[in-house]
Design a protein around this motif. Structure first.
Motif, PDB file in Angstrom:
ATOM      1  N   LEU A 122      -8.664  -2.609  -0.814  1.00 42.84           N
ATOM      2  CA  LEU A 122      -8.618  -1.609  -1.026  1.00 42.84           C
ATOM      3  C   LEU A 122      -8.479  -0.454  -0.069  1.00 42.84           C
ATOM      4  O   LEU A 122      -8.720  -1.304   1.251  1.00 42.84           O
ATOM      5  CB  LEU A 122      -9.809  -1.342  -2.551  1.00 42.84           C
ATOM      6  CG  LEU A 122     -10.171  -1.767  -3.693  1.00 42.84           C
ATOM      7  CD1 LEU A 122     -11.160  -0.860  -3.640  1.00 42.84           C
ATOM      8  CD2 LEU A 122      -8.740  -1.892  -4.297  1.00 42.84           C
ATOM      9  N   THR A 123      -7.537   0.144  -0.142  1.00 45.68           N
ATOM     10  CA  THR A 123      -6.890   1.439   0.625  1.00 45.68           C
ATOM     11  C   THR A 123      -7.300   2.585  -0.342  1.00 45.68           C
ATOM     12  O   THR A 123      -7.936   2.764  -1.459  1.00 45.68           O
ATOM     13  CB  THR A 123      -6.691   2.054   0.847  1.00 45.68           C
ATOM     14  OG1 THR A 123      -4.938   1.616  -0.155  1.00 45.68           O
ATOM     15  CG2 THR A 123      -5.003   0.989   2.213  1.00 45.68           C
ATOM     16  N   ALA A 131      -6.102   4.643  -1.169  1.00 40.37           N
ATOM     17  CA  ALA A 131      -5.058   5.113  -2.317  1.00 40.37           C
ATOM     18  C   ALA A 131      -5.032   4.027  -3.536  1.00 40.37           C
ATOM     19  O   ALA A 131      -4.596   5.029  -4.462  1.00 40.37           O
ATOM     20  CB  ALA A 131      -3.758   4.936  -1.431  1.00 40.37           C
ATOM     21  N   ASP A 132      -5.100   3.171  -3.478  1.00 38.30           N
ATOM     22  CA  ASP A 132      -5.781   2.203  -4.181  1.00 38.30           C
ATOM     23  C   ASP A 132      -6.869   3.100  -5.801  1.00 38.30           C
ATOM     24  O   ASP A 132      -7.712   3.551  -5.484  1.00 38.30           O
ATOM     25  CB  ASP A 132      -6.527   1.256  -4.123  1.00 38.30           C
ATOM     26  CG  ASP A 132      -5.279   0.213  -3.447  1.00 38.30           C
ATOM     27  OD1 ASP A 132      -4.712   0.051  -3.795  1.00 38.30           O
ATOM     28  OD2 ASP A 132      -5.370   0.419  -2.190  1.00 38.30           O
ATOM     29  N   GLY A 133      -6.279   2.506  -6.904  1.00 44.32           N
ATOM     30  CA  GLY A 133      -6.822   3.952  -7.623  1.00 44.32           C
ATOM     31  C   GLY A 133      -7.237   4.776  -7.722  1.00 44.32           C
ATOM     32  O   GLY A 133      -8.448   5.460  -7.492  1.00 44.32           O
ATOM     33  N   ASN A 134      -6.467   6.063  -6.491  1.00 45.38           N
ATOM     34  CA  ASN A 134      -6.761   7.332  -6.247  1.00 45.38           C
ATOM     35  C   ASN A 134      -8.270   7.088  -6.038  1.00 45.38           C
ATOM     36  O   ASN A 134      -8.589   8.068  -6.164  1.00 45.38           O
ATOM     37  CB  ASN A 134      -6.865   7.873  -7.444  1.00 45.38           C
ATOM     38  CG  ASN A 134      -7.157   9.512  -6.815  1.00 45.38           C
ATOM     39  OD1 ASN A 134      -6.018   9.517  -5.713  1.00 45.38           O
ATOM     40  ND2 ASN A 134      -6.400  10.592  -7.669  1.00 45.38           N
ATOM     41  N   GLN A 186       0.595   6.204  -6.892  1.00 40.18           N
ATOM     42  CA  GLN A 186      -0.612   7.383  -6.780  1.00 40.18           C
ATOM     43  C   GLN A 186       0.327   8.904  -6.586  1.00 40.18           C
ATOM     44  O   GLN A 186      -0.677   9.888  -7.284  1.00 40.18           O
ATOM     45  CB  GLN A 186      -1.669   7.662  -5.958  1.00 40.18           C
ATOM     46  CG  GLN A 186      -2.326   6.358  -6.141  1.00 40.18           C
ATOM     47  CD  GLN A 186      -3.353   6.210  -7.661  1.00 40.18           C
ATOM     48  OE1 GLN A 186      -3.425   7.190  -7.415  1.00 40.18           O
ATOM     49  NE2 GLN A 186      -4.067   5.267  -7.451  1.00 40.18           N
ATOM     50  N   LYS A 239       0.700  -1.555   0.320  1.00 44.84           N
ATOM     51  CA  LYS A 239      -0.277  -0.285   0.200  1.00 44.84           C
ATOM     52  C   LYS A 239       1.074   1.123  -0.456  1.00 44.84           C
ATOM     53  O   LYS A 239       0.548   2.226  -0.515  1.00 44.84           O
ATOM     54  CB  LYS A 239      -0.872  -0.360   1.613  1.00 44.84           C
ATOM     55  CG  LYS A 239      -2.379  -1.293   1.215  1.00 44.84           C
ATOM     56  CD  LYS A 239      -2.722  -0.931  -0.232  1.00 44.84           C
ATOM     57  CE  LYS A 239      -3.732  -2.354  -0.152  1.00 44.84           C
ATOM     58  NZ  LYS A 239      -3.897  -2.720  -1.015  1.00 44.84           N
ATOM     59  N   PHE A 296      -6.381   0.729 -14.790  1.00 44.00           N
ATOM     60  CA  PHE A 296      -6.181   0.447 -13.342  1.00 44.00           C
ATOM     61  C   PHE A 296      -4.609  -0.282 -14.093  1.00 44.00           C
ATOM     62  O   PHE A 296      -4.435  -1.621 -14.765  1.00 44.00           O
ATOM     63  CB  PHE A 296      -6.822   0.413 -12.208  1.00 44.00           C
ATOM     64  CG  PHE A 296      -8.094   0.637 -11.959  1.00 44.00           C
ATOM     65  CD1 PHE A 296      -7.818   1.671 -11.449  1.00 44.00           C
ATOM     66  CD2 PHE A 296      -8.643   0.031 -12.955  1.00 44.00           C
ATOM     67  CE1 PHE A 296      -8.400   2.489 -10.927  1.00 44.00           C
ATOM     68  CE2 PHE A 296     -10.208   0.763 -12.031  1.00 44.00           C
ATOM     69  CZ  PHE A 296     -10.143   1.943 -11.505  1.00 44.00           C
ATOM     70  N   VAL A 336       1.668   1.294  -3.774  1.00 43.48           N
ATOM     71  CA  VAL A 336       0.198   2.346  -4.249  1.00 43.48           C
ATOM     72  C   VAL A 336       0.233   3.697  -3.766  1.00 43.48           C
ATOM     73  O   VAL A 336      -0.012   4.722  -5.175  1.00 43.48           O
ATOM     74  CB  VAL A 336      -0.646   1.771  -4.113  1.00 43.48           C
ATOM     75  CG1 VAL A 336      -2.105   2.190  -3.813  1.00 43.48           C
ATOM     76  CG2 VAL A 336      -0.952   0.058  -4.465  1.00 43.48           C
ATOM     77  N   ASN A 343      -1.910   5.263 -12.427  1.00 45.35           N
ATOM     78  CA  ASN A 343      -3.952   4.565 -11.620  1.00 45.35           C
ATOM     79  C   ASN A 343      -3.087   3.517 -10.640  1.00 45.35           C
ATOM     80  O   ASN A 343      -3.885   2.439 -11.283  1.00 45.35           O
ATOM     81  CB  ASN A 343      -4.790   4.702 -11.956  1.00 45.35           C
ATOM     82  CG  ASN A 343      -5.753   5.069 -11.379  1.00 45.35           C
ATOM     83  OD1 ASN A 343      -5.847   5.140 -10.300  1.00 45.35           O
ATOM     84  ND2 ASN A 343      -6.947   5.043 -12.077  1.00 45.35           N
ATOM     85  N   ALA A 344      -2.466   2.968  -9.892  1.00 44.98           N
ATOM     86  CA  ALA A 344      -2.109   1.643  -9.190  1.00 44.98           C
ATOM     87  C   ALA A 344      -3.160   1.082  -8.231  1.00 44.98           C
ATOM     88  O   ALA A 344      -3.552   1.673  -7.873  1.00 44.98           O
ATOM     89  CB  ALA A 344      -0.893   2.031  -8.703  1.00 44.98           C
ATOM     90  N   ILE A 345      -3.242  -0.304  -8.106  1.00 43.97           N
ATOM     91  CA  ILE A 345      -4.272  -0.778  -7.600  1.00 43.97           C
ATOM     92  C   ILE A 345      -3.534  -1.771  -6.342  1.00 43.97           C
ATOM     93  O   ILE A 345      -2.493  -2.399  -7.775  1.00 43.97           O
ATOM     94  CB  ILE A 345      -5.049  -1.504  -7.961  1.00 43.97           C
ATOM     95  CG1 ILE A 345      -6.541  -0.303  -8.374  1.00 43.97           C
ATOM     96  CG2 ILE A 345      -6.119  -2.826  -7.062  1.00 43.97           C
ATOM     97  CD1 ILE A 345      -8.106  -0.944  -8.791  1.00 43.97           C
TER      98      ILE A 345
END
Lengths: 281, 281
Positions: free
Chosen positions: B114-115, B117-120, A105, A98, A158, A101, A110-112
């Motif tokens: 997800l958090t 942060a993921d995928g904004n 960002q 995380k 993503f 990520v 646009n990371a996942i």
């Protein structure tokens, strides 16, 4: 161009697979925040689809020690008992993944962050107990990958960032080798994308003389590889890595590059980067 | 039906928003593996789009203690210092989140953990330091949500599972209240979906008598709510929860349901579940 030529050109364009880079980084990048920062910036700058796979690093060992969990070894092999699995789930899947990520960002990517359980992307098998019980370790190959699900995620905009965890489909997370995940992803996704697999490690690539970074071999094809093996030029530790790389190439991956994470930016600038392994050098 | 009626009926169908449930669970579900198992099975069974938001639970406190990190309190308020942030990133983002995902996959739900942060998906602001420095805590509202990105993920076939972490867009993860995340998600996504927000907690819903689970109030509309407040029937601890719920409803959420996680399956079977708050009871 006449009409038929235009139609043909368009079809070729449509049939041409989109480019994908699958890039694996290990502890030497993750453990050094400056190296990681520069690597992630360069990763963000790469064109086309991309997937990041990261290993563990020292922090998992540190946290396990702080929690009083001793590293379990049987016949020199590391065992993932339930306590160790909890630690790697926290550290690989949470802390390292995380934070990577959040950094990506920041750079506009646009990371996942993912394990193989997410999206059912990688379903592995718990290693069978023979002479050694390795515990919660997942074995897998390209058949374990769900390329359609991963493609849907990428086509939705993503960038997948995988840590070294998979699942068995029965609710159990499994600790899995990050090199194996990266090569299986590359092979599986080569059915959809023109895929290049990149292993970042501490050296500039495959060296003629392991003590001389200037002795980098730029390209190796299968014939050249056989010759290098016969002449015993390739360092024994590199043999499994290169064998796996050529297997991936024979299974559809366009090229495998072995190089230093610091140099990844050269790829963006079309400069030579690391050692490039492919069918035709 | 004549042609025009058919066209109109189809248009109405097209214009009708798809249904979405945003469901929040807290420590009382997470800390009990049997409760969690049954909840996740019922969650999987719900029709339509769905998002799960989970809080922390006791395991974060336990692990912090084992790592020798003391809970930091200033004037009775909990502080997220950098060490605590590391722990919640590991526990919320890794251990709890990824085990929930692995369980949901086992039940056939295509979950992704997800958090923000993921995928904004959720960009919060670090809480400004006034009299108290809360540390790495993120403040947010529905403006912090990226509904298009979340919708793209859901339309691609995935079920988002959010833990209580967001980011600031500058590479920093932030600890954020899970109730706030759930209500902001519901409000923001109500522009695209017909959204119901569900808070699972330890009681059956809003009770006329807090000691009598049989005194459940099935439905409350704003008028009824004012009356209950005037008559001082609603327990003081429930007031902020209900105020927030009616704010969410006035901002576009179709209904808010407060109920017990064990009873979620009733929703699937069209039986009454918990206390339903809406504009029109």
């Amino acid at each position: 161009m006449n009409k038929i030529d235009t139609v043909l050109a368009n079809s070729t364009q449509l049939l041409k697979k989109k480019s994908l880079h699958v890039i694996k980084i290990g502890g030497n990048v993750i453990d050094n925040s400056e190296n990681l920062y520069h690597f992630l910036k360069d990763f963000e700058g790469l064109d086309g689809y991309k997937i990041l796979v990261h290993g563990g690093g020292k922090v998992a060992t540190q946290i396990a020690e702080e929690l009083g969990i001793e590293a379990k070894l049987v016949d020199g092999r590391r065992i993932t008992d339930i306590e160790t699995l909890r630690v790697v789930t926290m550290v690989y899947g949470g802390l390292i993944n995380k934070n990577i990520v959040a950094q990506l960002q920041r750079f506009g990517n646009n990371a996942i962050g993912l394990t193989g359980a997410d999206g059912n992307f990688i379903r592995a098998k718990k290693r069978p107990v023979k002479t050694i019980d390795y515990g919660f370790v997942g074995d897998m190959d390209e058949q374990s990958i769900n390329p359609q699900n991963i493609s849907r995620l990428m086509e939705a905009g993503f960038t997948p960032v995988f840590c070294a965890l998979t699942h068995d489909g029965e609710g159990q997370l499994l600790n899995t080798n990050a090199d194996t995940i990266a090569s299986a992803l590359a092979v599986s996704l080569s059915s959809i994308y023109e895929t290049t697999l990149i292993y970042c490690f501490e050296k500039k690539g495959v060296l003629l003389d392991i003590n001389d970074e200037d002795s980098l071999i730029r390209e190796i094809d299968p014939e050249h590889y056989e010759e290098l093996k016969t002449r015993r030029i390739i360092h024994s530790g590199m043999l499994p890595k290169l064998d796996n790389a050529f297997t991936a190439i024979s299974c559809g991956v366009k090229a495998v590059i072995i190089g230093k994470s610091d140099d990844l930016g050269q790829l963006k600038n079309n400069q030579p980067f690391g050692t490039r392994l492919s069918k035709n050098a």
